[in-house]
Write an enzyme that holds these catalytic residues in place. Structure first.
Site, PDB file in Angstrom:
ATOM      1  N   GLU A  26       0.782  -1.355  -0.068  1.00  8.02           N
ATOM      2  CA  GLU A  26      -0.345   0.334   0.462  1.00  8.02           C
ATOM      3  C   GLU A  26       0.910   1.126  -0.100  1.00  8.02           C
ATOM      4  OE1 GLU A  26      -1.188   1.497   3.609  1.00  8.02           O
ATOM      5  OE2 GLU A  26      -0.974  -0.115   4.229  1.00  8.02           O
ATOM      6  N   LYS A 160      -4.043  -2.001  13.587  1.00  8.54           N
ATOM      7  CA  LYS A 160      -3.132  -1.553  15.463  1.00  8.54           C
ATOM      8  C   LYS A 160      -3.754  -1.289  16.840  1.00  8.54           C
ATOM      9  CE  LYS A 160      -3.463   1.865  11.695  1.00  8.54           C
ATOM     10  NZ  LYS A 160      -2.783   1.137  11.213  1.00  8.54           N
TER      11      LYS A 160
END
Ligand code: PSU
Ligand code: MN
Length: 305
Positions: A26, A160
């Site tokens: 990404e 995360k």
């Protein structure tokens, strides 16, 4: 115009012609996830990890009206230095292309582009998920819905730790997304190896991950897999060290009215500062580790074809 506007780098074009394993990468992590110049360094190093694993890296971004599958060094550098790149998810991809703007792809948009380019495997740092306080803010990353609908295996270091991990797991379960911890029972939490939560599934080899990717296609299930690969031991930051800093950054975001797309970049940046750069070092280490595993999975899939 009937075909998606895809532009392949020479390296990726050759890999496609020869049936080699390809790993998508990404670009939001480059433009919105890390500061210059570590962002360029990391992007280059991660590409090299994929090559060392015997696969070909395809960093994905939108530039001048085209989806680039694989960036040349000058393009990667320009993106890393850009200050006005859009942060693209499913909602903005077509608009960015139509307006001829530059955009970096999040996990969701990278999955869409990888699928258009017939790339099965994608490596990143951490996916977006359900934010803390989502019961009030409704902030749930589009990455989760993309995992439910686009058939790409995403190798991340878990979600995360700035997120609400139990809620993130619940949403993934509802959406039918397999969450596979690699080599351990616990769900990793990005900068730390153990979130304190048990992962729904566990696999111990790249071959198993590739097999289940294939099996999902055979069954016509659609959607991808989330592989949660723990950060290497020597690189992790203890959960107890991070937790107060995450709580502080989250409070600051709320106090400053940070919302929507700005939340994740704000929190990541604050945590780099609050950990005096340790979180950035850990972030780099875990992305590299994910690139290696993704390379191995992509090779297994290439061997099956
Ligand atoms: N992983 C990282 N750093 C990042 C991201 C992931 O190590 O910056 C990016 C990814 O592009 C992910 C995005 O898709 O953050 C999630 O943003 P949001 O929470 O706004 O959906
Ligand atoms: Mn969000």
């Amino acid at each position: 115009m009937t075909h998606p506007p895809l532009v392949f780098s020479p390296e990726v074009a050759q890999a496609r012609d020869t049936g080699r394993a390809i790993v998508a990468l990404e670009s939001t992590i480059i433009t919105h996830g890390m500061p210059w110049p570590q962002n360029l360094d990391t992007a280059t190093t991660v590409e090299d990890e994929v090559r060392a694993a015997g696969a070909v890296p395809a960093t994905i971004a939108v530039m001048a009206g085209a989806i680039h599958i694989g960036l040349e060094p000058a393009q990667l550098r320009a993106l890393a230095q850009s200050t006005d790149a859009m942060k693209l998810s499913r909602a903005d991809l077509a608009a960015c292309l139509a307006q001829g703007r530059t955009g970096a792809t999040t996990v969701a948009a990278t999955m869409i582009c990888a699928a258009l380019a017939s790339i099965d495997v994608f490596a990143t740092g951490g996916i977006g998920g359900v934010h803390r306080g989502a019961e009030a803010s409704f902030d749930i990353s589009a990455d989760l819905h993309e995992l439910a609908r686009t058939p790409v295996t995403v190798v991340a270091a878990g979600a995360k730790a700035i997120l609400d991990l139990p809620k993130t797991l619940e949403v993934l379960e509802t959406l039918g997304v397999p969450v596979i911890a690699f080599g351990q029972d616990a769900l990793p939490a990005f900068w730390s190896r153990d979130s304190g939560l048990k992962a729904p599934l566990r696999m111990d080899s790249a071959a198993q991950i590739a097999q289940s990717h294939r099996m999902r296609a055979v069954l016509g299930l659609g959607g991808g897999q989330l592989v949660a690969n723990p950060i290497p031991l020597g690189d992790e930051i203890a959960r107890t060290t991070l937790e107060p800093l995450i709580a502080r950054a989250t409070d600051e975001a709320r106090a400053q009215g940070i919302a929507a797309k700005d939340v994740t970049p704000f929190l990541l940046d604050r945590i780099v500062t609050l950990t005096e750069g340790r979180s950035l070092k850990a972030n780099i280490a875990l992305v590299r580790n994910n690139a290696r595993l993704a390379g191995a999975v992509a090779r297994e899939l290439a061997a099956m074809r």
